[in-house]
Write a protein that holds these residues in place. Structure first.
Motif, short mmCIF file in Angstrom:
data_model
loop_
_atom_site.label_atom_id
_atom_site.label_comp_id
_atom_site.label_asym_id
_atom_site.label_seq_id
_atom_site.Cartn_x
_atom_site.Cartn_y
_atom_site.Cartn_z
N TYR A 68 0.80 -1.22 0.00
CA TYR A 68 0.00 0.00 0.00
C TYR A 68 0.85 1.28 0.00
N ASP A 69 2.14 1.14 0.21
CA ASP A 69 3.03 2.29 0.17
C ASP A 69 3.64 2.51 -1.22
N SER A 70 3.22 1.73 -2.18
CA SER A 70 3.74 1.88 -3.54
C SER A 70 3.28 3.19 -4.15
N ASP A 71 4.18 3.82 -4.88
CA ASP A 71 3.88 5.10 -5.53
C ASP A 71 3.08 4.84 -6.81
N VAL A 72 2.02 5.62 -7.02
CA VAL A 72 1.20 5.43 -8.21
C VAL A 72 1.72 6.24 -9.40
N GLY A 73 2.66 7.17 -9.17
CA GLY A 73 3.15 8.02 -10.25
C GLY A 73 2.23 9.19 -10.51
N GLU A 74 2.65 10.04 -11.42
CA GLU A 74 1.85 11.22 -11.76
C GLU A 74 0.56 10.79 -12.46
N ARG A 75 -0.57 11.18 -11.88
CA ARG A 75 -1.90 10.83 -12.40
C ARG A 75 -2.08 9.32 -12.53
N GLY A 76 -1.36 8.54 -11.69
CA GLY A 76 -1.49 7.09 -11.70
C GLY A 76 -0.86 6.41 -12.89
N CYS A 77 0.21 7.02 -13.47
CA CYS A 77 0.80 6.49 -14.70
C CYS A 77 1.49 5.15 -14.50
N LEU A 78 1.80 4.77 -13.25
CA LEU A 78 2.48 3.49 -13.00
C LEU A 78 1.51 2.33 -12.87
N LEU A 79 0.21 2.60 -13.00
CA LEU A 79 -0.81 1.56 -12.88
C LEU A 79 -1.58 1.44 -14.18
N SER A 80 -2.19 0.28 -14.38
CA SER A 80 -3.03 0.08 -15.56
C SER A 80 -4.38 0.74 -15.36
N GLY A 81 -5.18 0.78 -16.44
CA GLY A 81 -6.49 1.40 -16.35
C GLY A 81 -7.39 0.70 -15.37
N GLY A 82 -7.40 -0.64 -15.38
CA GLY A 82 -8.24 -1.39 -14.45
C GLY A 82 -7.81 -1.22 -13.01
N GLN A 83 -6.50 -1.17 -12.77
CA GLN A 83 -6.01 -0.97 -11.41
C GLN A 83 -6.39 0.41 -10.89
N LYS A 84 -6.31 1.41 -11.73
CA LYS A 84 -6.71 2.75 -11.30
C LYS A 84 -8.19 2.78 -10.95
N GLN A 85 -9.01 2.11 -11.76
CA GLN A 85 -10.44 2.12 -11.47
C GLN A 85 -10.75 1.42 -10.16
N ARG A 86 -10.06 0.32 -9.87
CA ARG A 86 -10.32 -0.39 -8.62
C ARG A 86 -9.89 0.44 -7.41
N ILE A 87 -8.78 1.16 -7.53
CA ILE A 87 -8.36 2.04 -6.43
C ILE A 87 -9.37 3.18 -6.26
N ALA A 88 -9.89 3.71 -7.37
CA ALA A 88 -10.89 4.77 -7.28
C ALA A 88 -12.18 4.26 -6.64
N ILE A 89 -12.56 3.02 -6.95
CA ILE A 89 -13.75 2.44 -6.31
C ILE A 89 -13.51 2.28 -4.82
N ALA A 90 -12.31 1.81 -4.45
CA ALA A 90 -11.99 1.69 -3.02
C ALA A 90 -12.01 3.05 -2.34
N ARG A 91 -11.55 4.09 -3.04
CA ARG A 91 -11.57 5.44 -2.47
C ARG A 91 -13.00 5.89 -2.20
N ALA A 92 -13.95 5.47 -3.02
CA ALA A 92 -15.34 5.83 -2.81
C ALA A 92 -15.99 4.97 -1.72
N LEU A 93 -15.69 3.66 -1.71
CA LEU A 93 -16.35 2.76 -0.77
C LEU A 93 -15.90 3.00 0.66
N ILE A 94 -14.66 3.44 0.87
CA ILE A 94 -14.16 3.62 2.23
C ILE A 94 -14.92 4.72 2.96
N ARG A 95 -15.56 5.59 2.21
CA ARG A 95 -16.33 6.68 2.81
C ARG A 95 -17.71 6.23 3.26
N GLN A 96 -18.12 5.04 2.81
CA GLN A 96 -19.45 4.51 3.11
C GLN A 96 -20.52 5.56 2.79
N PRO A 97 -20.56 6.02 1.55
CA PRO A 97 -21.49 7.10 1.18
C PRO A 97 -22.93 6.59 1.14
#
Length: 722
Positions: A599-628
């Motif tokens: 979890y300490d891995s750097d994602v790079g500028e605008r997430g350039c070190l991750l694939s499109g699917g990985q970025k989407q899953r992290i974005a989903i986790a960012r939304a779910l952790i808030r329990q909106p």
């Protein structure tokens, strides 16, 4: 034309006075002659005013008449004061025909310089626009000064050291002349050592005071620049989304970097240099007058010439510099276009043409730079010639004063040193005035953004402890600020119920993303309103609203930093357990655990070190952790595999009371939706469940059949490639 008439009439009057009144000379007293000389000047002024009555309202005519009449008495009065001479005739030595022609030519040149350098400002001052501009500039400058209030102690210390440095600097030339006088007369060791000691002490004090003054001013500049940048950045990020659509990124970054720096300089650096030059100019003038008031009058010849030359030079040089900058920008733009489109250039064999086009831009830049450098070279030549001529005149007249016993050699040396500094400070004052105007112009651009109020206000204060999540779009009509004549939504109504999944489908540009943007309060609808639990959306507190409403976009944005930082973005109390639980629900925990730093891995500028699917899953986790309470998914499954999509759907199913709004082109993902809304051209055209809409065989049915056909053809292409 009127100026020529004035000069001809003056020439005629002078000749008549020369030949008709020469015999009337009765006294040789200088006072008597000068009095008559000024009397004749008054008669000439009255005569010319009567002769030019029709054009007397023109400022240039009045100036020409004043110079024409005053040239002779001022010249004779100066000779009498400086050289102890007297006029040859009661009408002045310039009244003889030959000298009158010379004085007329000098008058014409003086008037020309006057009109070019100092045009009629009264008429402009009377203009409301000019008065408003001056008042606005003064208000802007005073506002910048008020922003410097927190730095008042530093500025006070800087002004104290400024005064000390100026006093020390001004005393050094005086003691230099004293040393020369001691060496030239009877040598007195005690006086010589005292003068040398004082010069060294003053030099040390000047150096220390100048260093401390500059350091404090620079510290003030840095602090002010930091505050202004922070205020401007805070103002920009609080603007509505439509503001950023209308502004270029380069324009905003330029305001943050360049204009804030210029604005800060207007108080710290510019005021520092301006005050130093002003105080030194006044002090040097006082010392010059104390050394020799007669020689000081001679130096006044150079001051207006310096001011006029500097003003003309500044006008032309700044204009050419701006043209050079524009030309360089065009050259860079040409090079950037060729590099960015190098594939197109290569395919059309346009390499030589692009090189020629770039060469043309460079040639234009070179020519403009040559013109600018030529103007500077001519200015430097004229300035040096004026300084040289002034020094020769001063040395000549100074020698006369030394011979007559009115001045010592040391005093002359001190005077020459002061005179050289005076010219420098006058040029600096003229330059700093225009530079401060530029700084005020930059401040105007900064204050334009600082004072701008967002069109979408964030002043709501409603934050209930519980939120059901019922959303009602009530008769919305909305057009984007960049396209005000093209409605994105027209009389749009829709209800989102808690515990239900609502899907928006339709062709691109139909208005689906617009609904999401309005629900996120990125924009304000022109008509209608959005109700959340019966209350208008704008009544809710900004922070509270975005804690309860979360969105995941099709192309999510990640910020540079670790994966943990991106999942916890905007949260302050977020432990590792919550982060991992959210990542598991988004099917992101497994791939994150396989990374070297997890979890300490750097994602790079605008997430350039991750694939499109990985970025989407992290974005989903960012939304779910808030329990909106309200979750918006905008094409989030477009980059996910089937397994990840299933796990995300299962995670969403574990929140039965959540209001879910989904936008998707893959209709298989929304078949289980409680209601499907078909939107076309900003209006609801169909509404119902998947089964109900398929039985109608309307827009939804046609859309599903077409997308199914496109997916089938895409699968065939993939099989062929394999």
């Amino acid at each position: 034309m009127h100026h020529a008439k004035a000069l001809l009439v003056d020439l005629a009057i002078s000749c008549v006075l020369h030949y008709s009144t020469r015999a009337l000379l009765k006294s040789n007293s200088s006072v008597f002659l000068l009095t008559q000389l000024w009397f004749v000047a008054g008669v000439k002024w009255v005569s010319l005013r009567c002769f030019l009555l029709s054009s007397w309202k023109e400022a240039s005519v009045r100036r020409c008449v004043a110079v024409t009449c005053l040239m002779c008495p001022v010249y004779e009065s100066g000779l009498t004061l400086l050289m102890n001479t007297q006029p040859e005739y009661w009408s002045g030595s310039l009244s003889c025909p030959g000298k009158t022609i010379t004085s007329t030519a000098a008058t014409l040149i003086a008037c020309l310089f006057w009109e070019v350098s100092f045009p009629d400002t009264k008429r402009k001052a009377e203009s409301p626009e000019c008065a408003e501009t001056k008042q606005r500039n003064r208000a802007l400058f005073m506002r910048v000064v008020r922003y410097s209030k927190p730095d008042a102690p530093l500025l006070s210390g800087a002004f104290v050291f400024l005064a000390l440095a100026v006093i020390c600097d001004m005393c050094i030339p005086y003691y230099t002349g004293m040393v020369i006088d001691i060496l030239g007369e009877h040598y007195q060791p005690n006086s010589f050592m005292s003068a040398i000691f004082l010069m060294g002490l003053l030099s040390l004090g000047s150096s220390l005071s100048s260093g401390l003054r500059g350091g404090l001013f620079m510290c003030t500049l840095s602090r002010l620049n930091r505050r202004v940048r922070l205020m401007l950045f805070s103002s920009l990020v609080n603007q509505e989304i439509g503001f950023f659509e209308d502004k270029k990124t380069g324009d905003l970054t330029s305001r943050l970097s360049v204009d804030t720096k210029l604005m800060s300089q207007s108080v710290a650096m510019n005021v520092n240099i301006l005050l130093r030059s002003l105080i030194k100019s006044v002090g040097i003038l006082y010392l010059m007058v104390s050394l020799s008031w007669k020689l000081t009058l001679v130096t006044f010849i150079e001051a207006p010439l310096i001011a006029i030359t500097q003003k003309i030079y500044n006008t032309h040089y700044e204009q050419l510099s701006k043209e050079v900058q524009d030309s360089v920008a065009r050259a860079n733009e040409t090079a950037g276009e060729a590099v960015a489109g190098v594939r197109t250039v290569r395919s059309f064999r346009m390499e030589p043409s692009e090189a020629c086009r770039y060469d043309d831009r460079l040639t234009d830049t070179h020519n403009l730079k040559t013109q600018r450098d030529t103007v500077r070279a001519v200015y430097l030549l004229v300035r040096r010639l004026m300084s040289l001529g002034m020094q020769v005149l001063m040395l000549y007249y100074g020698r006369q004063l030394i011979k007559s016993g009115h001045m010592s050699t040391g005093n002359l040396v001190s005077f020459i040193l002061y005179q050289g500094d005076l010219g420098t400070y006058i040029r600096t004052l003229v330059y700093m005035y225009s530079d401060m105007l530029n700084s005020v112009g930059a401040a105007a651009k900064v204050f334009e953004y600082l004072d701008r109020k967002p069109l979408v206000d964030m002043d709501g204060n409603l934050h209930p402890e519980t939120l059901a999540g019922q959303v009602y779009f009530k008769n919305l009509t909305f057009s984007y600020p960049t396209r005000p004549d093209q409605p994105a939504l027209k009389n749009f109504s829709l209800e989102l119920k808690p515990g239900q999944m609502t899907a928006l489908v339709g062709m691109s540009g139909g208005g689906k993303s617009t609904c999401v943007s309005l629900l996120e309060r990125f924009y304000q609808p022109q008509q209608g309103q959005i109700l959340l639990d019966g209350q208008p959306l704008q009544n809710y507190q900004h922070k509270y609203l975005h804690q309860k409403v979360a969105m995941v976009g099709q192309d999510p944005v990640l910020f540079s930093g670790s994966i943990r930082d991106n999942i916890c973005y905007g949260l302050t109390d977020c432990d590792q357990t919550k982060v991992e639980d959210a990542a598991k629900e988004a099917n992101a925990h497994d791939f994150i655990s396989r990374l070297e730093k997890s979890y300490d891995s750097d994602v790079g500028e605008r997430g350039c070190l991750l694939s499109g699917g990985q970025k989407q899953r992290i974005a989903i986790a960012r939304a779910l952790i808030r329990q909106p309470q309200i979750l918006i998914l905008d094409e989030v499954t477009s980059s996910l595999d089937t397994e990840s999509e299933r796990m995300v759907q299962d995670a969403l199913a574990r929140h039965p009371n959540q209001t879910l709004l989904v936008i998707a082109h893959r209709l298989k993902t929304i078949e289980r939706a409680d209601q499907i809304i078909v939107i076309d051209k900003g209006e609801v055209v169909e509404q119902g469940t998947h089964q109900e809409l398929m039985e109608k065989k309307g827009n939804y049915y046609k859309l599903r059949e077409r997308l199914f056909y496109e997916e089938k053809e895409s699968d065939k292409e993939e099989v062929k490639q394999e």
